[in-house]
Design a protein around this motif. Sequence first.
Motif, PDB file in Angstrom:
ATOM      1  N   GLY A   1       0.808  -1.203   0.000  1.00  0.00           N
ATOM      2  CA  GLY A   1       0.000   0.000   0.000  1.00  0.00           C
ATOM      3  C   GLY A   1       0.841   1.252   0.000  1.00  0.00           C
ATOM      4  O   GLY A   1       1.496   1.588  -0.998  1.00  0.00           O
ATOM      5  N   ASP A   2       0.875   1.959   1.120  1.00  0.00           N
ATOM      6  CA  ASP A   2       1.553   3.242   1.220  1.00  0.00           C
ATOM      7  C   ASP A   2       3.059   3.042   1.335  1.00  0.00           C
ATOM      8  O   ASP A   2       3.549   2.462   2.308  1.00  0.00           O
ATOM      9  CB  ASP A   2       1.015   4.000   2.438  1.00  0.00           C
ATOM     10  CG  ASP A   2       1.596   5.402   2.535  1.00  0.00           C
ATOM     11  OD1 ASP A   2       2.215   5.857   1.547  1.00  0.00           O
ATOM     12  OD2 ASP A   2       1.414   6.033   3.591  1.00  0.00           O
ATOM     13  N   THR A   3       3.802   3.518   0.343  1.00  0.00           N
ATOM     14  CA  THR A   3       5.265   3.419   0.390  1.00  0.00           C
ATOM     15  C   THR A   3       5.913   4.689   0.925  1.00  0.00           C
ATOM     16  O   THR A   3       7.140   4.763   1.001  1.00  0.00           O
ATOM     17  CB  THR A   3       5.828   3.131  -1.013  1.00  0.00           C
ATOM     18  OG1 THR A   3       5.495   4.217  -1.898  1.00  0.00           O
ATOM     19  CG2 THR A   3       5.260   1.834  -1.570  1.00  0.00           C
ATOM     20  N   ALA A   4       5.104   5.674   1.307  1.00  0.00           N
ATOM     21  CA  ALA A   4       5.656   6.964   1.747  1.00  0.00           C
ATOM     22  C   ALA A   4       6.600   6.827   2.938  1.00  0.00           C
ATOM     23  O   ALA A   4       7.667   7.463   2.959  1.00  0.00           O
ATOM     24  CB  ALA A   4       4.523   7.937   2.055  1.00  0.00           C
ATOM     25  N   PRO A   5       6.269   6.023   3.985  1.00  0.00           N
ATOM     26  CA  PRO A   5       7.199   5.912   5.112  1.00  0.00           C
ATOM     27  C   PRO A   5       8.558   5.336   4.706  1.00  0.00           C
ATOM     28  O   PRO A   5       9.592   5.814   5.174  1.00  0.00           O
ATOM     29  CB  PRO A   5       6.462   4.974   6.083  1.00  0.00           C
ATOM     30  CG  PRO A   5       5.017   5.158   5.762  1.00  0.00           C
ATOM     31  CD  PRO A   5       4.985   5.349   4.268  1.00  0.00           C
ATOM     32  N   LEU A   6       8.552   4.327   3.838  1.00  0.00           N
ATOM     33  CA  LEU A   6       9.823   3.752   3.390  1.00  0.00           C
ATOM     34  C   LEU A   6      10.596   4.755   2.547  1.00  0.00           C
ATOM     35  O   LEU A   6      11.816   4.897   2.695  1.00  0.00           O
ATOM     36  CB  LEU A   6       9.569   2.473   2.594  1.00  0.00           C
ATOM     37  CG  LEU A   6      10.799   1.795   1.988  1.00  0.00           C
ATOM     38  CD1 LEU A   6      11.817   1.454   3.064  1.00  0.00           C
ATOM     39  CD2 LEU A   6      10.389   0.540   1.213  1.00  0.00           C
TER      40      LEU A   6
END
Length: 360
Positions: free
Chosen positions: A172-177
């Motif tokens: 899903g959300d790759t923003a944190p990585l």
Amino acid sequence: MTQDSRRPEPIPLTVLTGFLGAGKTTLLNRLLRDPALADTVVIVNEFGEIGLDHLLIERVDEDMILLGAGCLCCTVRGDLIATLEDLLRKRDNGRITPFRRVVIETTGLADPAPILHALIYHPYLVLRYRLQGVVTVVDAVNGQATLDAHPEALRQAAVADRIVLAKADLTGDTAPLRARLRALNPSAPVDPPDVAAETLLGGFFGLDGKGADVRAWLGAEAAQGAEHGHHHHDVNRHDASIRAFSLVSDVPVPRATFEMFLDLLRSGHGPKLLRLKGLVALADDPDRPVVVHGVQHVVHAPVTLPAWPDADRTSRLVLIVRDLDPAFVTRLWDAFLGRPRPDAPDAAALTDNPLAIPGG
């Protein structure tokens, strides 16, 4: 004709790395289909790890095969240095078609530092090969956990010139990585796995063997911005010890001053220098900047460019360090350039005892 004039131009070489299961093989299979990799030698650990049936033309010998894309593919049997030397012998003796570039795929557990060390330290290889860049593949699904658990994965990401984020479509959300990778290595663009080979493998040489955008390779602005208020870490993660920053100078740097600064830094803190790369104007030839890069205590002999890549003639060094205070290195740089501050170290005293430098 002098010996130097007969010496062939160095062959650009790219290191492809990434942790186990990150997606290196998938990326390499796609790259091998790209016409841009014609006349390339790809060095892998074992042929069996890569599905090459659709690309295979013929076996040159037990360690080398010719691919339909015009690439040679060879395996590392023992020492990488021996493999690279053997390739040169076969090339020089006409036993294989001359190749224009080399791509090395590392094992998933490899710490890139020893590989980079070999490429920029070996007295013969540095004459025949020139490190073009480091491409690191990161798994979008398991990347956070891998970075948490494996120091090798951290170093692979930290020394990269470009990062490829694989398997993003499976999560899903790759923003944190992505944010973590930017904090770890702000100078490296994060690319999708379908990025063009010309983009992925371009360095300060470029795929055509000519100079590419050196400043894009440096990413100095990103590293400088990260150090001024945008470099945040989760204190529970051990990558907090890895920092990226840049040193700049608006005026040409005396050659002896620059060499002394590098000598002092690498002799005192070589193991902590994960990567160093830069574009520097030297005072005795400011119209032709030098490109410098190194790993740990070894710095490659500077490459002199025929001209500046653009109108900006600011000298920039990008450093990625572990357990070394960027503020201290910046103060040392300022002291060598004659712009000391009240808290600057005494460069002359430290030159006599480089191991006394505080680590931060």
